[in-house]
Design an enzyme around this catalytic site. Structure first.
Site, PDB file in Angstrom:
ATOM      1  CB  CYS A  11      35.161  33.865  48.302  1.00  0.00           C
ATOM      2  SG  CYS A  11      36.577  35.224  48.783  1.00  0.00           S
TER       3      CYS A  11
ATOM      4  CG  ASN B 240      34.823  33.592  42.652  1.00  0.00           C
ATOM      5  OD1 ASN B 240      35.664  34.194  43.056  1.00  0.00           O
ATOM      6  ND2 ASN B 240      33.770  34.129  43.866  1.00  0.00           N
TER       7      ASN B 240
ATOM      8  CB  THR C  62      41.067  40.384  35.360  1.00  0.00           C
ATOM      9  OG1 THR C  62      40.821  39.698  36.226  1.00  0.00           O
ATOM     10  CG2 THR C  62      42.219  41.003  35.302  1.00  0.00           C
TER      11      THR C  62
END
Lengths: 257, 303, 303, 257
Positions: free
Chosen positions: C130, C192, C266
């Site tokens: 992250c 990621n 997304t």
């Protein structure tokens, strides 16, 4: 080398000529005369209205109509970019970079056979017109899957005798252009534009007949002006050269196929 | 009256707008579209010691808001450049910077030694980040040791301004930047292209002859801006920013992030006249925002 | 009749289509748009040991063919998930995978120990990548040692399928993948988001409250496909591919590059019904190309 | 919670109502009735024809015309996305995700003051209509820079008494809405949508007057359905909550301003 411009044009007329192809007629948006263009040259068209289209689309000069000052583009809907382009309403502004590339040999004289397949017939119309105006005898050999896929035949008839091959025999002789009877006549120069397999077959045939032959390549390109070096063709004399700059028209003697 | 000039080490540019190597040919290809003397400078395409044919076709594929290329440093070699190209372009009233690539350190040195005597070559940009060549290229740019080896060797051989072009394909670009600064770079430029690939799902074959290629265009701009920001904080030498600059706004964004000058690359393929417009935009932007010098934009982001 | 099922370690999925953590809520938000039982599984958003408020607004900015986000793992903590959310979603006829994040290794372990008893949580996805948290997160994902420390510790504490989600912000993602495979990961997922930033040039301020954020969307797909291809060649465990998948074609591209399953992220924001369409596309693609099993697509690119 | 849909609509009518705003009227592309929508809810509009627009654009429900089965959207041209949206020709297909968010308190009864600024007047038209139909007395206070920037005043007049503030005094009272004389009257609930500075000023005023007040926020959002957690507002009771899901309408007691 012709001077290049980046220029806005207005879409003044639009017509679907085959199930896959549209004819777009463009005039300079701010008036003035069209830039000098040679038969076989192409333009880079900006596609404004498509999320998925980043680069310009290279489209060959189909015809230059000096009477009404329009540039004709024959556009085949091949993907989202070209679809978005032909969806432009009449009156829309379209930005072009032009004219690009070298063009066909348009020196007058001798007997010419101009062979086109599918949307590849596009540049041959303007070439035929320029040759005919210079008093050169022109024979067109136009190939398509079937009669419905033949574009602008009536226009070609204005500038030379027109022979037709269709794969299904629905018009002209049945089969590929290389099987057409006109191929048995003798010509001083064959100039060809169409799908790669067709151009390779024509090149083979031309070599057999010992007839000089030019083909127009459509390698994938980004810039269209010889800067990105993406559209290269491996030539016998110069190694990798830019199709957008040293082409799109090549004498088959320079090609490795 | 605003002052657009900026300095890259000893090198004064009339404005911050440069063109990226491999996207502007030798300038000549664009002379019909933009007045070259209007540019801060142009970086001629990757030059190697010997002639290179580059990679086989296909070399390019369009991607969302960008493109992949795998040209592979096609060029006729430094001697051809000096004999045939340099004489044609040397009188352009702008800065000429030559991008230099090599498979081994001695190649870089040899090319730079040949370029050093050319009056009008104001600087070299050392490419240690080309993703499209088997040997050298990116290999040098992805480790500090590799980057240092090239930078130190060229520094000894080349007296004028040396810009080192960094690869974005690394964990910590600031660390690489510090390494090349410490070994004599007068400036760093970033980013080169991002290693990417695309597959034609109908043929199930890669879109590029080399499978992978370099991704460029506005798609990667947010990553490039971040890297320029990180590097500008990490080094004292000037940073030249590039990566997806399509217009004047984008150019200003890179300067606010810390770039002293910027390079326009892929945008030249879509609008061959864009570089001139970017110079005009920067001048207008400075006026609108009450700055009197382009240098005031450098790193002016208020965090 | 084509077989869409694939296996991630011991975990059988009815088809290769998963949803990416943080883009599909807890599934419920999408039940008006897609039949959740049609999906191979869904990965619920990043869960941490304790409640997290995440980062301040603004957290998002649109970029060319993508977006930057800086949510910062906002969630109510694992206990709240177990007590309030799990009971609501546990009976969905699909696989539930929980994405787990932490600031330190013991956090990951504690969360996974709490999740292990939940029958309907089929697997965990360990987020060591992250980009939007100060401690932990990407820090673990950018070195082999960091990645190994988390993977090894969770492996001891968690008996079911463990997927480790890798960061693309590294020089050599294959090396990290080999490290987590060696320390007990049943699968790896990548990529990621990419660390990026954007600046509002009129205000001269960063667009995100955290300055940098994670870039996602089709803009980065070519880089993600390349990384999946590299990792699939480097490890024996299954690879779960993600990064800018907008439609069925993109999903197939990742599988041809070597992915056993894919995640849609997304794209859910732009078409909340897209995941169902992707399942249909893959089935149709297999038919059109004469395959009888989705497993035949895995790494089927012909180089 | 209202059921959500992803649905194609046809642009049936388009009209520029101020220099910056266009009114778009949309009908379900495949016929059928409109989904149930509450005043203050919004829709996520897909922008197909813009290279630079990736995400949908959230637009509040301006009006639901049950007579001709159209959804009205008042769109301000704020960037390339919204410009591309209003450039759609009548007849174009537009994809929507709808209805989204919570909506205003539409419980009948009491005296309502509906305050809108700029394009923020949009959701108040449908709210006023629903309240008036339920027998609730509605006063609109519409603010704009000047008379030319006032949108749909004649529509508002159908559903309540209309007060107007313009900064240049070209129509109604000169100054900001918070300076308007109607603010001295007493209301049971103020409902407000407009630019952030205006909403904050209205909230301050409402607190002074001790009048309950709702505002509609327009935080930047990606998904619009509570999945991405990008559009959060920091609330007194719930910390960061999604404006797209728990909002866009908030009682000012929940806000930290």
């Amino acid at each position: 080398m012709t001077k290049k411009y980046i220029q806005d044009f207005t879409l003044v007329d639009k017509r679907q000529v085959t199930p896959a192809c549209h004819l777009l007629k463009l005039a300079p948006a701010r008036g003035g005369s069209l830039p000098t263009m040679l038969p076989g040259q192409f333009v880079q068209v900006e596609v404004a209205g498509s999320k998925t289209t980043f680069l310009r689309r290279p489209i060959s000069v189909n015809f230059v109509d000096s009477c009404d000052n329009t540039l004709w583009l024959l556009v085949r809907c091949a993907g989202e970019g070209t679809v978005s382009l032909v969806n432009n309403p009449v009156g829309a502004t379209v930005n072009l970079v032009l004219p690009l590339g070298n063009g066909f040999d348009a020196t007058p004289g001798g007997r010419r056979l101009l062979i086109g397949g599918g949307v590849g017939v596009a540049p041959l119309l303007y070439l035929g017109k320029v040759l005919r105006d210079a008093g050169t005898s022109v024979t067109f050999l136009l190939g398509a899957r079937s009669a419905a896929d033949l574009a602008l035949v009536e226009e070609f008839e204005k500038y030379g005798s027109v022979c037709i091959s269709t794969e299904d025999g629905s018009r002209g002789e049945r089969g590929f252009v290389t099987m057409h009877s006109v191929m048995n006549e003798s010509f001083d120069l064959i100039q060809c534009c169409g799908p790669m397999p067709m151009m390779k077959a024509v090149a083979r045939k031309a070599r057999e007949m010992g007839t000089p032959c030019e083909v127009s390549l459509e390698n994938l390109m980004a810039c269209g002006i010889g800067a990105c070096l993406c559209c290269v063709e491996d030539t016998t004399d110069g190694g990798n050269v830019c199709v957008c700059k040293e082409g799109p028209v090549f004498n088959i003697d320079r090609l490795k196929w | 009256m605003v002052d657009l000039s900026v300095k890259i080490g000893e090198l004064e540019l009339k404005n911050p707008v440069l063109t990226a190597s491999g996207t502007f040919g030798y300038g000549e290809e664009f002379s019909d579209f933009v007045d070259l003397s209007k540019l801060g400078g142009f970086i001629v395409k990757g030059t190697t010691l010997n002639h290179r044919e580059g990679n086989p076709y296909p070399r390019m594929v369009e991607t969302p808001s960008g493109m992949l290329n795998a040209v592979g440093l096609q060029n006729k070699g430094v001697d051809y450049f000096i004999e045939h190209i340099y004489p044609r372009i040397k009188d352009v009233d702008s800065r000429i910077i030559v991008n230099v690539s090599g498979a081994q350190v001695p190649d870089y040195v040899a090319v730079c030694e040949k370029l050093a005597p050319l009056d009008k070559v104001a600087a070299v940009e050392i490419n240690i980040s080309c993703p499209n060549v088997k040997q050298g290229g990116m290999a040098f740019g992805t480790t500090c040791a590799g980057a240092e080896s090239v930078t130190a060797a060229v520094r000894k051989a080349y007296p004028k301004t040396m810009i080192v072009k960094l690869s974005p394909n690394v964990t910590d670009v600031a660390e690489i930047a510090r390494a090349v600064e410490a070994t004599g770079a007068d400036a760093v430029s970033l980013t080169n292209t991002f290693l990417g690939m695309a597959i034609n799902t109908e043929t199930r074959r890669p879109c590029l002859s080399t499978i992978t290629g370099g991704l460029s265009g506005p798609c990667i701009r947010p990553i490039a801006v971040r890297m320029v920001w990180q590097v500008a904080k990490a080094v004292k030498v000037p940073v030249v920013g590039l990566g997806g600059i399509m217009n004047g706004r984008d150019a200003v964004e890179f300067m606010l992030a810390g770039a002293t000058a910027i390079q326009v690359g892929t945008a030249n393929f879509i609008d061959p006249s864009v570089t001139g417009k970017i110079v005009d935009y920067i001048e207008d932007y400075l006026r609108r925002h009450g700055f009197n010098s382009a240098t005031q934009l450098i790193g002016a982001m208020e965090a």
